[in-house]
Design an enzyme around this catalytic site. Structure first.
Site, PDB file in Angstrom:
ATOM      1  N   PRO A  59      11.120 -11.641  36.009  1.00 50.95           N
ATOM      2  CA  PRO A  59      10.268 -12.343  35.205  1.00 50.95           C
ATOM      3  C   PRO A  59      10.276 -13.160  35.922  1.00 50.95           C
ATOM      4  O   PRO A  59       9.020 -14.538  35.749  1.00 50.95           O
ATOM      5  CB  PRO A  59      10.789 -12.411  33.904  1.00 50.95           C
ATOM      6  CG  PRO A  59      12.222 -12.491  34.325  1.00 50.95           C
ATOM      7  CD  PRO A  59      12.197 -11.102  35.272  1.00 50.95           C
ATOM      8  N   ASP A 104       3.586 -11.617  45.190  1.00 53.40           N
ATOM      9  CA  ASP A 104       2.562 -12.063  44.437  1.00 53.40           C
ATOM     10  C   ASP A 104       2.223 -12.987  43.356  1.00 53.40           C
ATOM     11  O   ASP A 104       3.389 -14.098  44.079  1.00 53.40           O
ATOM     12  CB  ASP A 104       3.007 -10.646  43.580  1.00 53.40           C
ATOM     13  CG  ASP A 104       1.929  -9.385  42.738  1.00 53.40           C
ATOM     14  OD1 ASP A 104       1.397  -9.055  43.998  1.00 53.40           O
ATOM     15  OD2 ASP A 104       2.361  -9.039  42.075  1.00 53.40           O
ATOM     16  N   LYS A 132      -3.335 -12.077  42.786  1.00 53.20           N
ATOM     17  CA  LYS A 132      -4.615 -11.532  41.804  1.00 53.20           C
ATOM     18  C   LYS A 132      -4.624 -13.080  41.099  1.00 53.20           C
ATOM     19  O   LYS A 132      -3.220 -12.750  40.146  1.00 53.20           O
ATOM     20  CB  LYS A 132      -4.321 -10.481  41.954  1.00 53.20           C
ATOM     21  CG  LYS A 132      -4.240  -9.603  42.436  1.00 53.20           C
ATOM     22  CD  LYS A 132      -5.161  -8.095  42.592  1.00 53.20           C
ATOM     23  CE  LYS A 132      -4.296  -7.817  43.160  1.00 53.20           C
ATOM     24  NZ  LYS A 132      -2.994  -6.470  42.148  1.00 53.20           N
ATOM     25  N   GLY A 142       6.200  -9.326  40.719  1.00 56.69           N
ATOM     26  CA  GLY A 142       6.589 -10.231  39.239  1.00 56.69           C
ATOM     27  C   GLY A 142       7.405  -8.632  38.889  1.00 56.69           C
ATOM     28  O   GLY A 142       6.803  -8.008  38.534  1.00 56.69           O
ATOM     29  N   ASP A 177       8.715  -5.483  37.564  1.00 53.99           N
ATOM     30  CA  ASP A 177       9.346  -4.294  37.897  1.00 53.99           C
ATOM     31  C   ASP A 177       8.174  -3.442  38.176  1.00 53.99           C
ATOM     32  O   ASP A 177       7.012  -4.071  37.918  1.00 53.99           O
ATOM     33  CB  ASP A 177       9.798  -3.482  36.747  1.00 53.99           C
ATOM     34  CG  ASP A 177      10.465  -1.792  37.437  1.00 53.99           C
ATOM     35  OD1 ASP A 177      11.322  -1.672  37.447  1.00 53.99           O
ATOM     36  OD2 ASP A 177       9.240  -1.076  37.165  1.00 53.99           O
ATOM     37  N   ILE A 212       5.951  -1.310  36.427  1.00 50.58           N
ATOM     38  CA  ILE A 212       5.139  -1.712  34.982  1.00 50.58           C
ATOM     39  C   ILE A 212       4.029  -2.382  35.366  1.00 50.58           C
ATOM     40  O   ILE A 212       4.642  -3.548  35.435  1.00 50.58           O
ATOM     41  CB  ILE A 212       6.103  -2.214  34.522  1.00 50.58           C
ATOM     42  CG1 ILE A 212       7.559  -1.378  34.010  1.00 50.58           C
ATOM     43  CG2 ILE A 212       5.444  -2.192  33.242  1.00 50.58           C
ATOM     44  CD1 ILE A 212       7.963  -0.849  33.012  1.00 50.58           C
ATOM     45  N   ALA A 248       9.110  -8.218  32.720  1.00 51.26           N
ATOM     46  CA  ALA A 248       8.906  -9.110  31.842  1.00 51.26           C
ATOM     47  C   ALA A 248       9.724  -8.728  30.180  1.00 51.26           C
ATOM     48  O   ALA A 248       9.841  -9.210  29.914  1.00 51.26           O
ATOM     49  CB  ALA A 248       7.498  -9.788  31.810  1.00 51.26           C
ATOM     50  N   MET A 269      -0.326  -8.870  29.166  1.00 51.33           N
ATOM     51  CA  MET A 269      -1.370  -9.540  29.764  1.00 51.33           C
ATOM     52  C   MET A 269      -2.715  -9.589  28.458  1.00 51.33           C
ATOM     53  O   MET A 269      -4.250  -8.662  28.633  1.00 51.33           O
ATOM     54  CB  MET A 269      -1.886  -8.437  30.534  1.00 51.33           C
ATOM     55  CG  MET A 269      -1.399  -9.292  32.034  1.00 51.33           C
ATOM     56  SD  MET A 269      -1.728  -7.187  33.452  1.00 51.33           S
ATOM     57  CE  MET A 269      -0.903  -5.637  33.277  1.00 51.33           C
ATOM     58  N   GLY A 291       9.535 -16.381  30.324  1.00 54.94           N
ATOM     59  CA  GLY A 291      10.308 -15.750  29.759  1.00 54.94           C
ATOM     60  C   GLY A 291      11.197 -15.860  30.556  1.00 54.94           C
ATOM     61  O   GLY A 291      11.102 -15.713  31.818  1.00 54.94           O
TER      62      GLY A 291
HETATM   63  C1  SAM Z   1      -0.056  -7.667  35.974  1.00 50.56           C
HETATM   64  S1  SAM Z   1       1.579  -8.181  34.385  1.00 50.56           S
HETATM   65  C2  SAM Z   1       2.938  -7.599  35.221  1.00 50.56           C
HETATM   66  C3  SAM Z   1       3.952  -6.820  34.923  1.00 50.56           C
HETATM   67  C4  SAM Z   1       5.203  -6.800  35.440  1.00 50.56           C
HETATM   68  N1  SAM Z   1       5.768  -6.090  36.422  1.00 50.56           N
HETATM   69  C5  SAM Z   1       6.488  -6.416  35.109  1.00 50.56           C
HETATM   70  O1  SAM Z   1       6.810  -5.704  34.472  1.00 50.56           O
HETATM   71  O2  SAM Z   1       7.023  -7.766  34.116  1.00 50.56           O
HETATM   72  C6  SAM Z   1       1.340  -9.311  34.605  1.00 50.56           C
HETATM   73  C7  SAM Z   1       1.920  -9.619  32.816  1.00 50.56           C
HETATM   74  O3  SAM Z   1       3.177  -9.277  32.797  1.00 50.56           O
HETATM   75  C8  SAM Z   1       3.657 -10.634  31.732  1.00 50.56           C
HETATM   76  N2  SAM Z   1       4.240 -11.688  32.533  1.00 50.56           N
HETATM   77  C9  SAM Z   1       4.856 -11.507  33.624  1.00 50.56           C
HETATM   78  N3  SAM Z   1       6.006 -12.863  33.813  1.00 50.56           N
HETATM   79  C10 SAM Z   1       6.481 -13.440  32.521  1.00 50.56           C
HETATM   80  C11 SAM Z   1       7.107 -13.855  32.246  1.00 50.56           C
HETATM   81  N4  SAM Z   1       8.133 -14.810  33.089  1.00 50.56           N
HETATM   82  N5  SAM Z   1       6.644 -14.096  30.813  1.00 50.56           N
HETATM   83  C12 SAM Z   1       6.809 -13.168  30.027  1.00 50.56           C
HETATM   84  N6  SAM Z   1       5.456 -12.705  30.423  1.00 50.56           N
HETATM   85  C13 SAM Z   1       5.431 -12.102  31.772  1.00 50.56           C
HETATM   86  C14 SAM Z   1       2.536 -11.250  31.297  1.00 50.56           C
HETATM   87  O4  SAM Z   1       2.151 -10.154  30.292  1.00 50.56           O
HETATM   88  C15 SAM Z   1       1.952 -11.111  32.363  1.00 50.56           C
HETATM   89  O5  SAM Z   1       0.636 -10.852  31.586  1.00 50.56           O
END
Ligand code: SAM
Length: 508
Positions: A227, A250, A272, A303, A305, A308, A334, A385, A414
């Site tokens: 994260p 990313d 993106k 970001g 995993d 996910i 996350a 998201m 986070g």
């Molecule tokens: C496209 S998704 C990617 C998720 C990523 N692959 C993962 O496993 O965390 C992006 C979403 O992940 C969450 N996210 C990513 N980084 C975060 C962080 N540092 N704190 C809280 N939510 C996070 C948010 O909901 C964000 O809109």
């Protein structure tokens, strides 16, 4: 960075030490490992300095310091027992433009000494700009423990082989692979063990592979970078980052993570933005294929995993279709990082037996989740998201029969320095997000709270009290929903109590 680290060539040059006590001895011992000529100027010297002065590279001058002593020196150490002499040495060195270190007086010095790990010719210098020398010493001991005593041999042998490898393998990418093969594999172990026969055999094998490979085969590693907090990177992710020739990055990957990659690795931004300029998924797939087919090791940094909500499947399929090997390196997603940061267990024995991850976004804007299943009592899930669609999300859940008092925890950024967490109830979710100005990235946890786990929320978690809804007009869908029961009611009361306290704190 106030102090810029460099290594000074002192080969055959004069290094001056002014002082004859214990600290001067420490400097003399250190400098005696170099090929410098060392001059010690002091009226009196300890027995060990007297003994060391019999070495051919050391000249001892038993007399007072004179400003002209600094002339021609590469560097000067002022290690006198009296501050007055040290000040004279510093002034003379500065006047002659010679770098000077006054021991234990960084402000009087023009350079400071790092903590040193010596595996000649490999030398590691650790500095804290004088802020915490103890920390530098701790880092040094860790590195000492990590680098085998014979580590320097590897660098010595590599130095000898440089020209040979350069001439044998002309393609730079193939040459780097040969070096990686040598330095990370059997050749390295053989050199460390002092087994020259095995080392030479392995060298021949690596050179042969380098020659016949003509162009090295490329590969792609999909790396879950967690994260944001670099400490949450896995060891494997660090390793793959180090090896990569090209980084495809990313938007949500913390830039601090790029420090683990080689400085000469090419970086391609593949961010993106939800609304802003974007690199399309097709274009990202094309970049991965194009770069790996050039023979590069491509690190696709994602970001959390990659599996996910990471669109990993599309990238894997495109790369495989081009006949390039692809590897997935898992990362901390996350939801896991956010839950850990606020101490919120995601499953509970007897109480929470399943935990799901769902998305608050969809390709066509339609919410096609199984709302009936998500709304059932005892359901626990994390919404990715979901910040922008929080109001729709709440309405759908309430309409499907979820309790308005269902606990909700939102964690924004986070694991990063600007992390924020808010606890509220489902009926107040979107207002909490709007009023607390949560913009994301954020995870919304639904159906999880600390009380059910026998824990209390950490102080950093703010509480958004449902009473605020009354101040701004109670929501209809919440009013129509079923009344709170048992645990939810108790949790509601707790939230209201804490919310009032928070409001009172804010007002005062
Ligand atoms: C496209 S998704 C990617 C998720 C990523 N692959 C993962 O496993 O965390 C992006 C979403 O992940 C969450 N996210 C990513 N980084 C975060 C962080 N540092 N704190 C809280 N939510 C996070 C948010 O909901 C964000 O809109």
């Amino acid at each position: 960075m106030r102090y810029f680290p460099i290594f000074v060539d002192v080969d055959g040059r004069d290094v001056l030490i002014v002082g004859g006590g214990e600290k001067a001895l420490q400097k003399l011992r250190l400098l005696a490992k170099t090929s410098a000529r060392i001059r010690v100027v002091a009226e009196e010297v300890c027995a060990d300095i007297a003994a060391l002065s019999r070495e051919p590279a050391v000249v001892l001058q038993r007399r007072c310091f004179q400003p002209s002593d600094v002339a021609g020196a590469a560097i000067v150490f002022a290690v006198g027992d009296d501050p007055e002499t040290d000040a004279q040495v510093a002034a003379a060195a500065k006047a002659h433009g010679v770098p000077v270190n006054v021991v234990d007086a960084p402000r009087e010095s023009t350079f400071i000494m790092p903590a040193i790990v010596d595996r000649d010719p490999v030398v590691v210098a650790v500095g804290t700009e004088g802020a915490a020398p103890i920390l530098a010493r701790e880092i040094r001991s860790r590195i000492e423990a990590w680098l085998p005593a014979r580590f320097g041999r590897i660098a010595e042998r590599a130095m000898v082989l440089r020209r040979l490898v350069q001439e044998a393998i002309t393609d730079p990418v193939a040459r780097r692979r040969v070096w990686e093969g040598l330095l990370q594999g059997a050749w390295r172990s053989a050199v460390l063990a002092g087994d020259d026969v095995a080392a030479d055999k392995e060298l021949e094998r690596q050179l042969e592979a380098g020659r016949s490979g003509a162009r090295a085969a490329g590969s792609v590693a999909l790396i879950g970078c967690g994260p944001g907090e670099p400490d949450l990177l896995t060891l494997k992710a660090q390793q793959r980052l180090q090896e990569a020739d090209v980084l495809v990055v990313d938007r949500l990957v913390n830039s601090a993570i790029l420090d683990y990659a080689r400085r000469d690795a090419v970086r391609i931004d593949a961010g993106k933005e939800p609304d802003g300029p974007s690199v399309s998924q097709d274009e990202i797939n094309r970049i991965l294929v194009r770069e790996s087919l050039k023979g590069h090791r491509v690190a696709r940094l994602k970001g959390g995993d990659a599996f996910i909500f990471g669109r990993a499947a599309e990238e894997i399929a495109a790369v495989r279709a081009a006949g390039v090997p692809v590897e997935v390196v898992p990362g901390v997603t996350a939801a896991h990082a956010c839950a850990a940061s606020v101490g919120l267990p995601l499953t509970l024995r007897q109480k929470v037996r399943q935990f799901a991850v769902v998305t608050g976004a969809s390709a066509d804007g339609a919410f096609d989740l199984d709302w009936g299943a998500l709304a059932k009592p005892g359901q626990a899930f994390a919404v990715y998201m979901g910040v922008r669609s929080a109001a729709q999300f709440r309405n759908k859940l309430l309409a499907a029969g979820a309790e308005p008092e269902t606990p909700v925890v939102v964690v924004e950024n986070g694991s990063l320095a600007d992390e924020r967490a808010v606890a509220t109830q489902l009926a107040a979710l979107d207002r909490a997000i709007a009023e607390m100005r949560i913009k994301g990235p954020a995870i919304i946890f639904v159906g999880l709270d600390w009380a059910s786990a026998g824990l209390s929320a950490p102080a950093k978690v703010e509480v958004y009290a449902p009473e605020r809804m009354a101040e701004s007009g109670r929501d209809e869908s919440a009013a129509e929903a079923a009344p709170p029961q048992g645990q939810e009611r108790a949790e509601g009361a707790r939230l209201r109590r804490r919310g009032n306290e928070t409001m009172a704190r804010r007002r005062s």
